[in-house]
Design a protein around this motif. Structure first.
Motif, PDB file in Angstrom:
ATOM      1  N   SER A  19       0.834  -1.208   0.000  1.00  0.00           N
ATOM      2  CA  SER A  19       0.000   0.000   0.000  1.00  0.00           C
ATOM      3  C   SER A  19       0.859   1.243   0.000  1.00  0.00           C
ATOM      4  O   SER A  19       0.596   2.221  -0.690  1.00  0.00           O
ATOM      5  CB  SER A  19      -0.926   0.000   1.230  1.00  0.00           C
ATOM      6  N   TYR A  20       1.927   1.226   0.834  1.00  0.00           N
ATOM      7  CA  TYR A  20       2.802   2.389   0.912  1.00  0.00           C
ATOM      8  C   TYR A  20       3.469   2.644  -0.425  1.00  0.00           C
ATOM      9  O   TYR A  20       3.656   3.781  -0.862  1.00  0.00           O
ATOM     10  CB  TYR A  20       3.850   2.171   1.990  1.00  0.00           C
ATOM     11  N   GLN A  22       2.248   2.105  -3.217  1.00  0.00           N
ATOM     12  CA  GLN A  22       1.295   2.570  -4.217  1.00  0.00           C
ATOM     13  C   GLN A  22       0.846   4.009  -3.971  1.00  0.00           C
ATOM     14  O   GLN A  22      -0.070   4.482  -4.613  1.00  0.00           O
ATOM     15  CB  GLN A  22       0.069   1.649  -4.226  1.00  0.00           C
ATOM     16  N   THR A  23       1.461   4.708  -3.014  1.00  0.00           N
ATOM     17  CA  THR A  23       1.123   6.119  -2.770  1.00  0.00           C
ATOM     18  C   THR A  23       2.370   6.973  -2.842  1.00  0.00           C
ATOM     19  O   THR A  23       3.497   6.477  -2.698  1.00  0.00           O
ATOM     20  CB  THR A  23       0.455   6.325  -1.396  1.00  0.00           C
ATOM     21  N   LEU A  48      -9.802  13.655  -6.764  1.00  0.00           N
ATOM     22  CA  LEU A  48      -9.587  13.032  -5.452  1.00  0.00           C
ATOM     23  C   LEU A  48     -10.210  13.848  -4.319  1.00  0.00           C
ATOM     24  O   LEU A  48     -10.110  13.459  -3.151  1.00  0.00           O
ATOM     25  CB  LEU A  48      -8.079  12.863  -5.183  1.00  0.00           C
ATOM     26  N   ALA A  64      -0.013  11.330   0.609  1.00  0.00           N
ATOM     27  CA  ALA A  64      -0.864  10.145   0.481  1.00  0.00           C
ATOM     28  C   ALA A  64      -1.698  10.185  -0.795  1.00  0.00           C
ATOM     29  O   ALA A  64      -2.910   9.951  -0.783  1.00  0.00           O
ATOM     30  CB  ALA A  64      -1.762  10.001   1.710  1.00  0.00           C
ATOM     31  N   PRO A  66      -2.509   8.381  -4.237  1.00  0.00           N
ATOM     32  CA  PRO A  66      -2.307   7.097  -4.928  1.00  0.00           C
ATOM     33  C   PRO A  66      -1.546   7.307  -6.241  1.00  0.00           C
ATOM     34  O   PRO A  66      -1.671   8.348  -6.889  1.00  0.00           O
ATOM     35  CB  PRO A  66      -3.739   6.606  -5.174  1.00  0.00           C
ATOM     36  N   THR A  67      -0.745   6.322  -6.609  1.00  0.00           N
ATOM     37  CA  THR A  67       0.009   6.437  -7.852  1.00  0.00           C
ATOM     38  C   THR A  67      -0.943   6.526  -9.025  1.00  0.00           C
ATOM     39  O   THR A  67      -2.032   5.957  -9.034  1.00  0.00           O
ATOM     40  CB  THR A  67       0.948   5.243  -8.031  1.00  0.00           C
ATOM     41  N   SER A  90       5.834   6.302  -6.563  1.00  0.00           N
ATOM     42  CA  SER A  90       6.250   6.159  -5.173  1.00  0.00           C
ATOM     43  C   SER A  90       7.280   7.222  -4.829  1.00  0.00           C
ATOM     44  O   SER A  90       8.209   7.485  -5.589  1.00  0.00           O
ATOM     45  CB  SER A  90       6.832   4.757  -4.942  1.00  0.00           C
TER      46      SER A  90
END
Length: 990
Positions: A19-20, A22-23, A48, A64, A66-67, A90
């Motif tokens: 998850s990390y 991907q942000t 967003l 935070a 997202p990619t 990232s």
């Protein structure tokens, strides 16, 4: 079990790591065209629902994210909105954004009547002031935000009381007996302009912190769309709305201390004793006391104010919103004076049907609690004997009073001023006011014809003002009635319903654009005034009973209006407006009026011979003509026969009962509104891509059918005067405004603005048949009964002073009662030797604003000047004489201003031009310093912290001898001193 637990933990670690991964984040800096950081710029990712703002260095960061690839939007007031696609991976993605300024903000959308328009296409004389340029400091009433900011607009505060209102004049006003106040429209709701009991100023019920912009419509082309209420100009107030993006939370607090900037210079106790001992008789010498009392110090104080505001603004899907709350607690510098105001506002702006339907919902409400100090103490503090102490053992609540009689028959001297401190402390005057106003506006763009919009506006403005005054039973100010208690209450209701169609179309094939508007309006205004009995302080004994329990005046207005604007080749624009109004204030024969206007605009800089220049960014010629009306200040039923009912006089006795008498009131069944015709020529200019810009306007206004009181024959069974339409008035003037950025560099900028206005007004007719000698007395003064110091007369400004010409001795001092024989007949009298001299209205008004920004620091100031305005010093004329000081007839001693030594008048000289003084002035309204500390925490959820310090009413330069030269009426008698205020403020954004 342990194995399964370890596998589960490993799964979550991998998942969190994935998850990390991907942000990421987006950070960078927002700059202007010179690479100067722009603090407070907005950065948003609409998809967003994420947004932030830049810090003092123009830096921003969105965490935070997202990619993926997103469209980010950067915006700042006065700059083009920039959109850019950014791919987030990232880690941190760096993005630097450079914004391009709008050329003089020509594409900026400005508010006009029943719509908006790009600034470059505006045909009328319109000026807009936004949040960035508002007056700073403790501002409790919206009108004070634009003092000195707009050419042709004079805003004069009515004194220093908490929440005190202002007199607003646009190009000098256009009436004598009707209202000269402009029409004020808030978010499409026209305010009635009625006073609301229980609060000193109806506009103070609106929180200034909720206001985004003021737009002032000055010429008839801009105002004619408002028809019969627009002769004195129109002020359009737009409040703050929500914006797309994540919620932005803002909290601000301002805390201030106000002090009396200047007091009337009067004799000290020692000076008083010396003069009485040297010039008084034995009885007067015996009256001199031993105290040293500064009565002005006794009634004034340092006053603390706190003003706190909280707001949340953002957007939920397709619905921008803003919610705000405010709390103000303002003490006045006069003892016991206080205003507490709690306010709330809600703005919702949803969109439906693929953005074809836009809804604007605006609701505002406020509650105020006022404690009104007895302002009679202001004048009494000037004249009360400083050799007497504040208190003394007596029946009058132990406050020293001048008395007559002795023993049980001791009563307050009816010819003496009352003790100033007792006037305040022994009177409670409380007000409680509730006000709510708002509207819902539906704007529908037809699916089959998106250029056509239907707009429905439903609004309201309701208020209830109530309160009570209570004077203690043993207070000298009401000793004969053993005190008093009186209640009051008024309920005010105004309703608005408007519907209009608007069509906007660009026809590129013929290089043309068309904007057309047609609509209908319904306005209903109703007031219910409750009339209560007045009681003694014991609340059981009736002092007086009203004839009627209540009165309920009301009026209605129906309107039809239309406007057409045609532009060819983005260079030539013609516009026409017409409005017809029907008012219940007039008879059926005169009920409807038609108010047209026409205008032409030529964008000269778009011509081929100027298009290539890089210096000139704007040059626009405006010409306009229009007719507007005036019905405010006219009684609701003045065209109907009516009777007046006596209360305590002219009563007829039958047996032991007294009955009120009724008498007919003079009326004119053909009374109608005043109409004003205005011709305006204007030039808008801009240089260096708008870094220098401004306007020049020349105008002339002619008002006819002025309401005027004319004499009617004796024996007609009416009063001797009739209010009717007979007067004419003219006004002409020149307005010039310039704004610029002399310095625009990295970390350093300098902005300035200057405006100057020349205005001249004169009365051209006052009677039905020509009579150059006829005049209407105005401007009642104190010092004797029935004295007037001003008048309306032909070929002079309204309220010109009407005085005797003072003669002076060889020593330069005025001679007692010696006036010039102007007509040379050897007799000094009013009909032949009083003359018209000067006017309270300034010939020239000037405003200057400047701000210097260096990195996170900002220094700003506002200065104003009035030139050519005169004030009658009624304080000096009433009290500056030997007879006032040694008041043998009343058996008292009074204090006098120190200017007494300059005249040595034996008796008051009320009608001499000696007291009409040049009141030209220059004021520094405020000076402020602020520091943008940036983010107080590094977390992305925390916004900016700004700290500010401000001083208001910094100094005044003038030759006027009173405490303040800024007196709109021109008669200075009981002016509540405008305080000097020291303010500390904090603004925190999340």
């Amino acid at each position: 079990m342990k194995k399964h637990y370890m596998l589960l933990m490993l799964f979550f670690v991998v998942l969190s790591s994935w998850s990390y991964a991907q942000t990421g984040s987006i950070s960078g800096q927002v700059l202007d065209e010179t690479n100067q950081p722009l603090p407070g710029a907005s950065i948003s990712i609409t998809s967003l629902n994420r947004a932030t703002s830049t810090d003092g260095n123009g830096q921003f960061k969105l965490n935070a994210i997202p990619t993926g690839t997103y469209s980010i939007s950067a915006s700042f007031i006065g700059f083009e909105i920039l959109k850019r696609n950014v791919t987030v991976v990232s880690g941190d993605t760096k993005v630097n954004v450079k914004l391009t300024p709008l050329a003089q903000n020509l594409t900026e959308v400005v508010v006009i009547g029943y719509g908006t328009q790009q600034k470059k296409d505006v045909t009328g004389s319109i000026a807009t002031v936004g949040v960035k340029d508002f007056q700073k400091g403790t501002i409790t009433s919206p009108d004070q935000l634009i003092v000195g900011k707009i050419a042709g607009v004079q805003v004069t505060t009515n004194g220093g009381a908490p929440g005190s209102g202002s007199t607003i004049r646009i190009r000098g006003g256009a009436s004598l007996n009707a209202s000269n106040d402009p029409l004020i429209v808030v978010d499409g709701v026209p305010l009635s302009g009625s006073t609301i009991p229980g609060v000193s100023n109806a506009l103070a019920m609106i929180n200034p912190n909720d206001i985004e912009t003021f737009t002032v419509l000055k010429d008839a082309n801009a105002t004619a769309i408002y028809g019969s209420r627009a002769s004195n100009g129109v002020v359009l107030i737009t409040t703050k709305k929500g914006k797309s993006g994540a919620p932005i939370i803002n909290f601000s607090t301002q805390n201030s201390v106000a002090t009396v900037a200047k007091k009337v210079d009067v004799l000290s106790a020692d000076q008083m004793r010396t003069y009485v001992n040297e010039n008084g008789n034995a009885a007067q010498v015996a009256m001199v006391g031993t105290a040293n009392t500064d009565w002005q110090d006794e009634i004034y104080r340092k006053a603390f104010t706190t003003d706190n505001n909280f707001s949340v603004a953002g957007s939920t899907k397709d619905m921008p919103y803003r919610v705000s709350f405010g709390y103000l607690n303002q003490n006045g510098t006069l003892l016991t004076d206080n205003l507490k105001r709690t306010s709330a506002a809600v703005s919702l702006n949803p969109k439906f049907f693929d953005n074809h339907l836009k809804v604007d919902l605006n609701l505002k409400g406020s509650l105020s609690k006022s404690q009104f100090a007895n302002q009679d103490a202001i004048v009494n503090a000037i004249q009360f004997d400083p050799t007497q102490s504040v208190t003394a053992e007596n029946p009058f609540d132990n406050y020293f009073e001048w008395t007559t009689g002795s023993g049980t028959t001791l009563v307050p001297n009816p010819n003496a001023p009352r003790n100033p401190v007792s006037l305040i402390k022994n009177k409670d005057d409380d007000g409680n006011t509730k006000r709510s106003f708002g509207n819902v506006q539906f704007d529908y763009s037809f699916h089959f014809l998106p250029e056509l919009h239907a707009n429905l506006n439903l609004g309201y403005d309701v208020s209830r003002g109530k309160g009570a005054t209570f004077i203690f039973a043993n207070a000298a100010q009401s000793y004969s009635t053993q005190g008093s208690y009186h209640k009051y209450q008024s309920d005010i209701s105004n309703q608005v319903a408007e519907f209009y169609l608007n069509y906007n179309k660009d026809i590129k094939a013929i290089k043309s654009s068309i904007s057309a508007t047609a609509g209908y309006g319904y306005y209903a205004n109703k007031t219910k005034n409750l009339n209560f009995s007045t009681y003694r302080a014991d609340s059981t004994t009736v002092i007086s009973t009203p004839t009627f329990p209540y009165d309920q005046p009301e009026n209605r207005l129906l309107s039809y209006y239309g406007r057409l604007i045609y532009t060819y080749n983005d260079k030539y624009t013609v516009s026409g407006t017409v409005r017809t109004d029907g008012s219940s204030r007039f008879s059926e024969e005169n009920r409807w009026g038609v108010f047209p206007s026409a205008a032409f605009t030529w964008r000269i800089n778009q011509e081929n011979f100027l298009k290539g220049t890089t210096v000139l960014s704007d040059l626009k010629l405006r010409l306009s003509y229009g007719v507007t009306g005036q019905q405010e200040g006219i009684a609701n039923y003045s065209y109907l026969p009516n009777y007046s009912t006596s209360v305590n006089e002219a009563m007829y006795q039958i047996g032991d009962t007294f009955y009120s008498m009724n008498a007919p009131i003079a009326y004119d069944k053909n009374i109608k509104w005043e109409t004003t015709t205005t011709i305006n020529g204007g030039l808008d200019y801009g240089f260096l891509n708008g870094r220098i810009n401004g306007s020049l306007d020349i105008y002339k206004k002619k008002t006819k059918d002025l309401l005027s009181s004319i004499p009617i024959p004796i024996g007609s069974n009416f009063s001797n005067f009739l209010l009717t339409n007979v007067g004419n008035m003219e006004a002409s003037g020149v307005e010039f405004a310039i704004n610029g950025k002399p310095i625009l560099k990295n970390d350093f900028s300098w902005d300035l603005g200057f405006n100057v206005t020349y205005n001249k007004t004169k009365v051209t007719n006052l009677t039905a048949s020509y009579d150059p000698s006829y005049q209407i007395s105005t401007g009642g003064i104190k010092g004797a009964t029935g004295y007037y110091i001003q008048a309306h007369t032909l070929n002079a400004a309204p309220n010109t002073f009407f005085v005797y010409k003072q003669v002076y001795g060889d020593d330069g001092k005025p001679l007692q009662g010696v006036y010039a024989d102007l007509n040379g007949d050897g007799v000094i009298n009013e009909s032949g030797d009083r003359y018209f001299y000067k006017s309270p209205a300034p010939k020239i008004t000037l405003g200057f604003s400047t701000s210097v920004n260096y990195k996170q620091w900002a220094l700003s100031t506002v200065l104003r000047a009035n030139l050519g305005n005169y004030v009658y010093n009624n304080v000096a004329s009433s009290f500056t004489s030997r007879a006032s000081l040694l008041n043998s007839g009343a058996g008292i001693l009074n204090n006098v201003p120190t200017s007494f030594f300059d005249t040595q008048f034996i008796n008051n000289q009320l009608t001499t031009d000696f007291y009409v003084q040049n009141a030209s002035f220059m004021k520094m309204d405020n000076i402020g310093l602020s520091y943008n500390a940036g983010k107080i925490l590094h977390d992305h959820t925390m916004g900016n912290l700004t700290i500010s310090a401000n001083v208001q009413n910094v100094f005044t330069i003038t030759n006027y001898t009173g405490i303040d030269p800024e007196v709109y009426s021109g008669i200075d008698y009981q002016l509540y001193p405008r305080p000097r205020t020291f303010v500390l403020g904090l603004n925190l954004g999340f």
